[in-house]
Design an enzyme around this catalytic site. Structure first.
Site, mmCIF file in Angstrom:
data_model
loop_
_atom_site.group_PDB
_atom_site.id
_atom_site.type_symbol
_atom_site.label_atom_id
_atom_site.label_comp_id
_atom_site.label_asym_id
_atom_site.label_seq_id
_atom_site.Cartn_x
_atom_site.Cartn_y
_atom_site.Cartn_z
ATOM 1 N N ASN A 239 79.653 3.171 -20.131
ATOM 2 C CA ASN A 239 78.295 3.974 -20.056
ATOM 3 C C ASN A 239 78.564 5.310 -20.110
ATOM 4 O OD1 ASN A 239 76.053 5.052 -19.073
ATOM 5 N ND2 ASN A 239 75.476 3.799 -17.742
ATOM 6 N N GLU B 56 89.709 8.469 -11.456
ATOM 7 C CA GLU B 56 90.678 9.108 -11.127
ATOM 8 C C GLU B 56 91.298 10.471 -12.121
ATOM 9 O OE1 GLU B 56 90.929 6.104 -8.227
ATOM 10 O OE2 GLU B 56 92.035 7.732 -8.042
ATOM 11 N N ILE C 111 84.398 3.099 -23.638
ATOM 12 C CA ILE C 111 83.360 3.635 -22.444
ATOM 13 C C ILE C 111 82.113 2.837 -22.527
ATOM 14 C CG2 ILE C 111 82.031 5.550 -21.584
ATOM 15 C CD1 ILE C 111 85.194 5.813 -21.761
ATOM 16 N N GLN D 231 81.551 10.989 -13.760
ATOM 17 C CA GLN D 231 82.919 10.775 -12.955
ATOM 18 C C GLN D 231 83.915 11.848 -13.410
ATOM 19 O OE1 GLN D 231 84.382 7.925 -10.776
ATOM 20 N NE2 GLN D 231 82.255 8.323 -10.380
ATOM 21 N N ILE E 265 80.241 2.353 -4.710
ATOM 22 C CA ILE E 265 80.617 3.543 -4.003
ATOM 23 C C ILE E 265 80.123 4.834 -4.464
ATOM 24 C CG2 ILE E 265 83.097 2.553 -3.466
ATOM 25 C CD1 ILE E 265 84.562 4.489 -5.022
#
Length: 692
Positions: free
Chosen positions: A584, A658, A582, A591, A460
């Site tokens: 990347n 999020e 993590i 993000q 997305i």
């Protein structure tokens, strides 16, 4: 060197910057028609008649569908389905299925023409006659249904009444509208009783399930393709009415049909984050020990659908309050059905509870960082299980150190920048669930030493293609550039939805097992070609989890307040995230940074404004609906703690989509109070509220 943990550039970056990436609305099929929906101009009442004469006379118009001539679609049911997974959709009523109007902009017709321009002109010439009724409009007040108790322990009323320090306040968040640059779009084409849908969707597999039910065809006769998505922020998780409209029109006319919603329709027809009203009572002993937390909320929903925001999702496990209650309810309005927006539940919920925690710290005259550390629980008191991996205290202490929190003067309005700007500092915590959806993956090893990995999930815009390539390269021990990733097609092994920050966690076990399977096949059979398959079981929705899985974070905010100019600006944000390993750091930082900017917009700018008489969204464009722009972006300092959470998957990775937004608005609200002395409990924090 392993590709895991490396700041790899996006493997699909060149396709996007050269325009080679094909998005849903980019598809132009042979003999294709264009559909433009017509929306109602009232919010409540009955559609009595349509005058289509002028629209039909428009050159190029092929057909105008409405309630009387549109095929009767089936409603996607809720609850357990005997023949497959539950179809997930927020607006269940099929389009054009009756003449009752339940929200402004509800589709009452679809004009289909040879060109988009002809369809648009025809749509403007449709005339409707209504019998109007008064819409259910007011915000505030009481919910329209009973409250549901979501969580409880101890005796919260007794503990609150007995506590020496108490905060009792109401917090509100407004309706926010998803505004990705890419509009919702569907291109539908039928052949031999099967339909292919080129879709803007965050969930190709669920989209196939819902459309197969609504169209009355087997799921195997529906193919959904979404190779690239211009972001969604939750608004594209579930199908919206333009999709079955396009599919049914294409079946009737036996020609491909494209429907792209307009920007105003984004505010009416494809969901929004609902208004929330949250009553929080929090109480502590004089030493700062929290003894009671009562989180009572409701959110608005539409007339037909029960959308629950679940503001108290993170409340039971965040702090160690021995007496707690979380309740929620709904309030119906004549608006479109709400839907998930980035961080549903936790983001508006943490604005309320973290704001109340900051107010409690002020009342106690205790540093808000210290108050949070003091109430760190040893285990999840709600589930009564240990945490899988929790480093929230380190988020707070490291964040405070990087921010320079030790230099904070607690007195309101006591800090200045060199130009007499009043500085305000604020802090808030963040949490978000860390679970997995079910996922299947296949890997093909080729004789040219390359590999193809396939999965019916979708990217997305978050870097999913790149993350797949990194994990597969790591597991197969081959160079990253030898891995080809294929996503976004229901003909692929079924993959997870791109929601809840769970794609990364979900697909890791499947990739690991698929890679292992392929390697074992090579070992058995020799040669240089092999195929492997792997699956990940879901953890989301487990009835009796043995550990509590969440990500955590802390935001420290500095705002500048210039009362002479009435100017409030977020100057810098320091964020520390405990989000597992993590994969990347580059895409993960993107993000978190994007979410922090979205948090600035949530705190200061975003609000969908309705005409109180008609519930028409008045600011349904990007000129009047304010979002944060480059000019609003503060200095951002982002740190990942990088503790692997091995309870989630083999690599210890969670998701980061999020959590970067959770808590930002509460930290900004605290900083605004620190600078101005004005406590704003209803977002957005506008200049008018600070100057009253």
């Amino acid at each position: 060197m392993s590709t895991i943990g490396q700041p790899v550039d996006r493997v699909d970056g060149s396709l996007k910057v050269t325009g080679a990436a094909t998005y849903a609305a980019d598809y132009r099929l042979a003999n294709m028609l264009y559909g433009v929906p017509v929306g109602s101009t009232i919010a409540a009442g009955e559609l009595l008649s349509l005058d289509l004469s002028a629209a039909r006379a428009t050159p190029g118009v092929v057909e105008i569908f409405h309630h009387d001539n549109f095929e009767k679609l089936r409603e996607a049911p809720s609850g357990d389905m005997p023949d497959g997974p539950d179809p997930l959709v927020d607006e269940r009523r099929p389009p054009l299925s009756d003449t009752t109007i339940r929200y402004y902009g509800q589709y009452i017709a679809l004009v289909v023409a040879e060109t988009f321009e002809a369809a648009s002109e025809g749509a403007m010439l449709v005339r409707a006659t209504y019998r109007t009724t008064d819409p259910a409009t007011p915000l505030g007040g009481e919910p329209t249904g009973p409250a549901r108790e979501e969580n409880a322990r101890g005796d919260v009323d007794k503990a609150f009444a007995a506590a020496p320090i108490r905060i009792d306040a109401v917090y509100e968040t407004p309706v926010e509208t998803h505004n990705p640059i890419e509009l919702h779009a569907t291109v539908a084409a039928w052949a031999d009783g099967r339909v292919t849908l080129y879709e803007t969707t965050q969930a190709v597999v669920n989209h196939r399930r819902v459309l197969s039910i609504m169209l009355g065809v087997p799921a195997s006769h529906v193919r959904v393709i979404s190779h690239f998505l211009g972001s969604g922020f939750g608004g594209k998780l579930w199908p919206w009415p333009q999709s079955p409209l396009a599919a049914a029109a294409a079946r009737t006319l036996q020609r491909p049909v494209k429907v792209v919603v307009t920007r105003p329709m984004m505010f009416q027809n494809v969901g929004h984050r609902p208004y929330t009203h949250q009553h929080v009572r929090i109480a502590a002993e004089c030493d700062g020990t929290i003894v009671a937390l009562d989180h009572d909320s409701y959110n608005t929903t539409s007339i037909l659908d029960d959308y629950e925001e679940s503001c108290g999702e993170g409340t039971p496990s965040f702090y160690g309050a021995p007496n707690l209650r979380v309740r929620s309810a709904l309030r119906r309005r004549h608006t479109g059905t709400p839907t998930a927006m980035r961080g549903p539940g936790a983001v508006p919920g943490l604005f309320a509870t973290e704001s109340a925690t900051n107010e409690l710290a002020d009342a106690l005259q205790i540093d808000p960082v210290q108050l949070r550390i003091q109430n760190e629980p040893e285990r999840d008191l709600s589930l009564k299980v240990p945490f899988s991996s929790r480093h929230y205290v380190e988020c707070l202490t490291l964040g405070a150190q990087r921010f320079g929190w030790q230099n904070r003067s607690a007195e309101v309005g006591s800090m200045r920048a060199g130009d007499d700007t009043v500085l305000g500092w604020g802090v808030a915590g963040a949490s978000w669930i860390a679970e997995r959806f079910a996922a299947d993956v296949s890997i093909e090893l080729r004789d040219d030493d390359s590999a193809e990995i396939r999965c019916g999930t979708q990217d997305i815009g978050t870097g999913t293609y790149t993350m797949f390539a990194q994990i597969a390269a790591h597991e197969l021990a081959i160079p990253l550039e030898r891995v080809h990733v294929t996503l976004g097609d229901t003909d692929l092994p079924p993959g997870p939805i791109s929601g809840g920050s769970m794609v990364t966690a979900s697909i890791i076990p499947a990739i690991v097992r698929a890679a292992r399977s392929a390697r074992e096949q090579l070992a058995r059979n020799g040669g240089s070609k092999a195929t492997g398959h792997g699956s990940s079981p879901a953890t989301f929705g487990e009835e009796q989890p043995t550990v509590s899985r969440h990500s955590y974070g802390a935001h420290f905010v500095e705002i500048g307040w210039q009362p002479q100019l009435g100017r409030l600006r977020v100057r810098r944000i320091v964020t520390v995230m405990d989000a597992g390993r993590i994969i990347n750091p580059k895409t993960a930082r993107n993000q978190i940074a994007g979410a922090m900017v979205m948090g600035v917009g949530m705190a200061l700018l975003e609000e969908t404004i309705y005409d109180p008489r008609t519930l028409e969204p008045l600011n349904r464009n990007l000129a009047d609906y304010m979002v944060a722009t480059n000019a609003d972006v503060p200095s951002m300092d982002i740190t990942f703690l990088d503790y692997p959470d091995m309870h989630v998957n083999e690599l210890g990775a969670r998701g980061v989509g999020e959590i970067g937004l959770a808590g930002v608005a509460a930290a900004i609200a605290a900083a605004a109070h620190h600078a101005t002395g004005v406590r704003v409990r209803a977002l957005p924090i506008t200049i008018e509220k600070l100057l009253l």
